[in-house]
Design an enzyme around this catalytic site. Structure first.
Site, PDB file in Angstrom:
ATOM      1  N   HIS A  32       3.055  -4.567   4.078  1.00  0.00           N
ATOM      2  CA  HIS A  32       2.026  -3.400   4.201  1.00  0.00           C
ATOM      3  C   HIS A  32       1.164  -3.613   3.032  1.00  0.00           C
ATOM      4  O   HIS A  32       1.223  -3.763   1.772  1.00  0.00           O
ATOM      5  CB  HIS A  32       3.235  -2.077   3.812  1.00  0.00           C
ATOM      6  N   HIS A  73      -7.759   1.493   2.606  1.00  0.00           N
ATOM      7  CA  HIS A  73      -6.644   2.389   2.937  1.00  0.00           C
ATOM      8  C   HIS A  73      -7.540   3.915   2.803  1.00  0.00           C
ATOM      9  O   HIS A  73      -7.057   4.745   3.463  1.00  0.00           O
ATOM     10  CB  HIS A  73      -5.146   2.411   2.176  1.00  0.00           C
TER      11      HIS A  73
END
Length: 269
Positions: A32, A73
């Site tokens: 991730h 992100h």
């Protein structure tokens, strides 16, 4: 005390010997935002380490004010760079001036926010590795551009499209229109949503956010699809859950602890 860069290199060297014996029967590991614990997230230094370890990774896609696709992100650059402001309000040139590594550790000073083109070009250098790279769409209307970049670098077959893809059928349709070979996923947050996710005609994967039993995994495989599990049941350091979904036959796992998962799978052998 080891510096972060030294630690990262030691992890690469030590783990390569362990990863050499990985079997195809194991689920693919997707880190991730990369190796979150040892390198700044969503950077080329991070992704390069993943690829050297035969690990896949997940990255995020956003568009700058002047239309370029970058890997970040958050909607702002505040947390992971030395700058401030919304991605949508900044140009690529402005974002490229920012330091994306020093916030994590001074040893990564000078690391930059990568473009999606740079991320996919890096992945193309490891095309021979059996890896899975998850593409998380944060912005709208980026599907065709990302597919074109993936085709340019010959890595489309390595990608699974998630983020907005898993919830919005229109996004899956856009990806399939860009290329029938684009691998899409539809989400099942729980067992009650499993049937609809499995039946999504424009999805190649079922994206699980719960510990699905082996019987459901088998249904997915019988339908000619694959399973990708993410979320709180596997994102943490949870070896019991990892072993459970591996035994059930899941095809890929997204986690914040990819190195620990790799070692847990080896021990399970």
């Amino acid at each position: 005390m080891l510096r972060p860069c030294q630690l990262l290199m030691m992890i690469v060297l030590l783990c390569l010997t362990l990863f050499h014996s990985v079997t195809g029967a194991e689920p693919l590991i997707v880190a991730h935002r990369g190796l979150l614990k040892v390198a700044p997230e969503n950077t080329l230094a991070n992704f390069r380490a993943c690829l050297e370890l035969r690990l896949g990774f997940e990255f995020d896609v956003q568009r700058t004010r002047d239309g370029h696709l970058i890997c970040l992100h958050d909607t702002t650059v505040n947390r992971t760079t030395d700058g401030t402001g919304k991605v949508a309000d900044l140009t690529l040139a402005e974002i490229k001036k920012l330091d994306a590594g020093n916030w994590f550790d001074s040893q990564f000073k000078g690391e930059r926010v990568p473009t999606i083109d740079e991320v996919l070009e890096l992945a193309s250098r490891y095309r021979q590795h059996e890896i899975l790279v998850a593409v998380d769409f944060k912005d709208a209307n980026v599907e065709q551009d990302v597919v074109r970049l993936a085709e340019k670098h010959g890595v489309l077959s390595k990608l699974i499209f998630i983020g907005r893809t898993i919830q919005e059928s229109e996004v899956r349709d856009n990806l399939k229109a860009a290329s029938p070979k684009a691998e899409t996923a539809a989400v099942a947050n729980n067992a009650g949503e499993f049937k609809d996710a499995l039946g999504a005609s424009n999805a190649d994967w079922v994206y699980l956010r719960y510990l699905a039993p082996a019987s459901e995994i088998q249904q997915v495989h019988e339908a000619g699809k694959r399973t990708f599990i993410a979320g709180p049941t596997v994102s943490g350091d949870l070896p019991a859950n990892w072993r459970r979904v591996t035994a059930a036959g899941v095809d890929a796992i997204l986690t914040d602890y990819p190195l620990q998962l790799r070692l847990a799978l080896k021990q399970q052998q």
